[in-house]
Design a protein around this motif. Structure first.
Motif, PDB file in Angstrom:
ATOM      1  N   ASN A   1     -17.794 -55.269  -7.150  1.00 48.42           N
ATOM      2  CA  ASN A   1     -18.300 -56.543  -6.920  1.00 48.42           C
ATOM      3  C   ASN A   1     -18.732 -57.223  -7.907  1.00 48.42           C
ATOM      4  OD1 ASN A   1     -17.546 -56.008  -4.019  1.00 48.42           O
ATOM      5  ND2 ASN A   1     -19.650 -55.581  -3.412  1.00 48.42           N
ATOM      6  N   MET A   2     -18.578 -56.825  -8.937  1.00 44.83           N
ATOM      7  CA  MET A   2     -19.314 -57.473 -10.420  1.00 44.83           C
ATOM      8  C   MET A   2     -18.170 -58.182 -10.960  1.00 44.83           C
ATOM      9  SD  MET A   2     -22.643 -57.534 -11.602  1.00 44.83           S
ATOM     10  CE  MET A   2     -22.874 -55.607 -11.044  1.00 44.83           C
ATOM     11  N   SER A   3     -18.464 -59.611 -11.421  1.00 43.60           N
ATOM     12  CA  SER A   3     -17.525 -60.448 -11.980  1.00 43.60           C
ATOM     13  C   SER A   3     -18.038 -60.729 -13.175  1.00 43.60           C
ATOM     14  CB  SER A   3     -17.195 -61.564 -11.091  1.00 43.60           C
ATOM     15  OG  SER A   3     -16.775 -61.392  -9.750  1.00 43.60           O
TER      16      SER A   3
ATOM     17  N   PRO B   1     -20.092 -63.360   0.452  1.00 49.78           N
ATOM     18  CA  PRO B   1     -21.409 -63.530  -0.233  1.00 49.78           C
ATOM     19  C   PRO B   1     -22.371 -62.582   0.669  1.00 49.78           C
ATOM     20  CG  PRO B   1     -20.817 -65.497   1.138  1.00 49.78           C
ATOM     21  CD  PRO B   1     -19.755 -64.775   0.926  1.00 49.78           C
ATOM     22  N   PRO B   2     -23.479 -62.317  -0.142  1.00 47.07           N
ATOM     23  CA  PRO B   2     -24.635 -61.528   0.474  1.00 47.07           C
ATOM     24  C   PRO B   2     -25.287 -62.387   1.892  1.00 47.07           C
ATOM     25  CG  PRO B   2     -25.462 -62.220  -1.494  1.00 47.07           C
ATOM     26  CD  PRO B   2     -23.843 -62.471  -1.747  1.00 47.07           C
TER      27      PRO B   2
ATOM     28  N   CYS C   1     -27.167 -63.268 -10.512  1.00 46.23           N
ATOM     29  CA  CYS C   1     -26.165 -63.961 -11.281  1.00 46.23           C
ATOM     30  C   CYS C   1     -26.842 -64.433 -12.689  1.00 46.23           C
ATOM     31  CB  CYS C   1     -25.903 -65.388 -10.395  1.00 46.23           C
ATOM     32  SG  CYS C   1     -24.659 -66.386 -11.427  1.00 46.23           S
ATOM     33  N   GLY C   2     -26.427 -64.192 -13.845  1.00 41.77           N
ATOM     34  CA  GLY C   2     -27.000 -64.330 -15.093  1.00 41.77           C
ATOM     35  C   GLY C   2     -26.157 -64.834 -16.140  1.00 41.77           C
TER      36      GLY C   2
ATOM     37  N   TYR D   1     -21.521 -63.885  -6.084  1.00 42.55           N
ATOM     38  CA  TYR D   1     -20.675 -65.016  -5.667  1.00 42.55           C
ATOM     39  C   TYR D   1     -19.116 -64.555  -6.040  1.00 42.55           C
ATOM     40  CZ  TYR D   1     -24.594 -68.143  -5.756  1.00 42.55           C
ATOM     41  OH  TYR D   1     -25.761 -68.678  -5.665  1.00 42.55           O
ATOM     42  N   SER D   2     -18.089 -65.139  -5.405  1.00 37.90           N
ATOM     43  CA  SER D   2     -16.861 -64.469  -5.327  1.00 37.90           C
ATOM     44  C   SER D   2     -16.078 -64.960  -6.484  1.00 37.90           C
ATOM     45  CB  SER D   2     -16.159 -65.186  -3.884  1.00 37.90           C
ATOM     46  OG  SER D   2     -14.940 -64.735  -4.081  1.00 37.90           O
TER      47      SER D   2
END
Length: 578
Positions: free
Chosen positions: A454-456, A157-158, A417-418, A473-474
């Motif tokens: 890193n984009m999910s 996480p950042p 996060c959207g 978030y992972s």
């Protein structure tokens, strides 16, 4: 209230289980760094949550809406209805090679095959000709060429290293006025006095002398604001009702200033009297005040790592609105601007305001408004212009969520996060197999994930598919949604975080929207001014609750507003010895 514990039953068994479920929700809120104040002071659950206005993109959603359930991503619970929570369900992850949704040709859903697996046809009729459509394998290869893969890896996480909370320690004797003047100090009020007197002078030079006018003073300006703010506490139909003999009259404050004097100040009230030659902005009469207010927000409070971009719920219709005709109601709801905020999701403090005018030319005018993705991207960038380099996590609704915007923010060390909607969101660059819907019902709690760097992109099922895009978030971290009747529903951590943080903001809206100033002027800049003043008072109350003064006298939001009105009117002693 978020938790409503009903009367005790036989032996107290169900009540104990309900309380244990409530404590589980509290601990999860704490683990996500959200204040549990919402459990103690919030109102009833909101039926108009602005973040969940986009329903699941599923044909079964209309049928599912008849079920007596909460919103699919809301994590609030009720003790009385969650008496017997089932144990946590095992996490189910579903990964399919075939695309999820139908391929439509000529209005016909082109699915074939059986065995519970949907395989799209590879041909579509278009203008009398047939063209090849990508099959499952071709679509997967195309998505892999675009960088999307089903191979998941843990992403740290950042890291947030900045401090959060109030920047100054207020003494225990601080009054409501002291907190309010962190954002609206005397020098701002004195400027209003000067500008109002200047406008009155020029107005009378042009339209004739007004013998009943006398220059306004600082004391009168404070009283003027006090009368306006009182409408947010008592919700009177008109501020002039204070001097009437009707239901909304208030003799205790009406004696401070006569109605005639108040009306004169209201007639000439200005924040900026005249437009400068360099000014082109439509809100030039309010922009200096908004800039000063923003400086006060930045100086008095540092937000937490998690924040939300949204349009706050503004309760514009007090009790008397029920008596309005339909025509009056439509006219009352029309506004020529939209108000967006960046809000700390741990405390509810609004860190930044952005006002978008719906009329006029330029980058923020009517033409841009017609292009919703472009408009909302511009709004998000404006709200986050001071957030770069701090590893903030920004939660967004469907209208803002997009891959290009999130990638641009990531370069500025802003993570997102959207909630994603195929109808409302800009889906540029996203894999089609994750955006289409399947005709085969999916089990609640199942989900599929594809990643790109890193984009999910998450497709999670709960009475239909809900999609989330995140780089904060992972994808391998697991979470849970706590429901009133269903107990615990497994989900990725990003889904739980989104539900928890935005549920808190929804509770904030339920609690604080009723305290917006009821006065509704015709001028757009005045409407913005009173909305901004209302937000400043709500922020002042949040700082008050985080100070030592709250432990001396615990005022509710309504009591805090009443104290502020009396202090502005000079009816309360605000000296340190008080």
């Amino acid at each position: 209230m978020m938790a409503e514990c009903g009367g005790g039953g036989g032996g107290g068994g169900p009540r104990k289980k309900a309380l244990s479920l409530l404590e589980a929700a509290r601990s999860r809120y704490e683990s996500l760094q959200i204040s549990d104040d919402v459990f103690g002071e919030s109102g009833q659950d909101s039926s108009g949550n602005p973040f969940y206005s986009t329903s699941a993109d599923s044909r079964s959603s209309s049928a599912a809406s008849s079920e007596d359930e909460d919103d699919p991503t809301t994590s609030s619970i009720s003790c009385s209805s969650a008496a017997s929570a089932p144990p946590p369900q095992p996490l189910a992850r579903e990964v399919e090679a075939a695309p999820e949704g139908p391929v439509r040709g000529g209005g016909v859903c082109c699915f074939q095959g059986g065995g519970g697996r949907c395989v799209p046809r590879v041909e579509e009729a278009t203008g009398g000709q047939r063209r090849q459509l990508p099959g499952p394998m071709e679509e997967e290869e195309e998505e892999e060429r675009g960088g999307w893969t089903q191979t998941l890896r843990d992403i740290p996480p950042p890291r947030f290293e900045d401090t959060s909370g109030p920047t100054r320690k207020m003494p225990p004797s601080s009054s409501a006025m002291d907190f309010f003047q962190l954002f609206v100090p005397d020098n701002v009020l004195k400027n209003m006095v000067v500008q109002t007197n200047m406008y009155a002078k020029k107005y009378q030079e042009r339209f004739g002398s007004d013998g009943a006018w006398a220059e306004v003073t600082l004391t009168e300006m404070k009283a003027f604001l006090g009368y306006m703010i009182s409408t947010s506490i008592y919700h009177c139909e008109s501020v002039l009702s204070i001097w009437s003999s009707g239901f909304y009259s208030n003799k205790s404050i009406a004696l401070v200033m006569s109605q005639a004097r108040f009306e004169k100040i209201l007639k000439y009230f200005h924040v900026v009297a005249f437009r400068s030659s360099q000014t082109t902005h439509g809100l030039y009469k309010i922009q200096p005040f908004l800039d000063s207010l923003q400086y006060g927000f930045d100086s008095a409070f540092r937000p937490s790592q998690t924040q939300v971009l949204h349009e706050p719920l503004i309760d514009e219709d007090p009790v008397f609105i029920a008596t309005c005709t339909e025509r009056e109601l439509r006219k009352r709801k029309k506004r020529k601007f939209s108000l967006w905020v960046r809000q700390c999701s741990s405390t509810g403090f609004i860190s930044q305001i952005y006002v978008h005018l719906k009329e006029g030319g330029g980058a923020d005018g009517l033409d841009t408004l017609k292009n919703k993705p472009q408009l909302h991207s511009m709004v998000a960038k404006s709200l986050c212009r001071n957030a770069a380099g701090k590893n903030y996590i920004i939660f967004t609704g469907p209208s803002i969520t997009s891959l290009p915007l999130f990638e641009e923010f990531q370069k500025q060390e802003i993570y997102c996060c959207g909630l994603l909607s195929s109808r409302k969101s800009d889906c540029t660059g996203l894999p089609l197999s994750m955006l289409n819907n399947s005709d085969v019902p999916q089990a609640r709690g199942q989900y599929r994930i594809k990643v790109k760097g890193n984009m999910s992109l998450i497709c999670w099922y709960n009475k239909g598919p809900f999609r989330f895009l995140t780089n904060a978030y992972s994808p391998v971290q697991q979470g849970v949604i706590i429901k009133r009747k269903s107990g615990e529903i497994p989900c990725p951590l990003a889904v739980e975080a989104f539900a928890a943080h935005l549920s808190y903001i929804c509770k904030y809206d339920d609690k604080y929207s009723k305290y917006f100033i009821s006065h509704k002027p015709n001028k757009t800049w005045q409407q913005v001014f009173w909305f901004a003043i209302s937000i400043a008072i709500n922020n002042a109350y949040i700082l008050y609750k985080m100070s030592e003064a709250y432990h001396v006298k615990r005022y509710s939001r309504a009591q805090f507003g009443e104290r502020l009105v009396k202090e502005l009117l000079g009816l309360e002693d605000t000296s340190p010895s008080h």
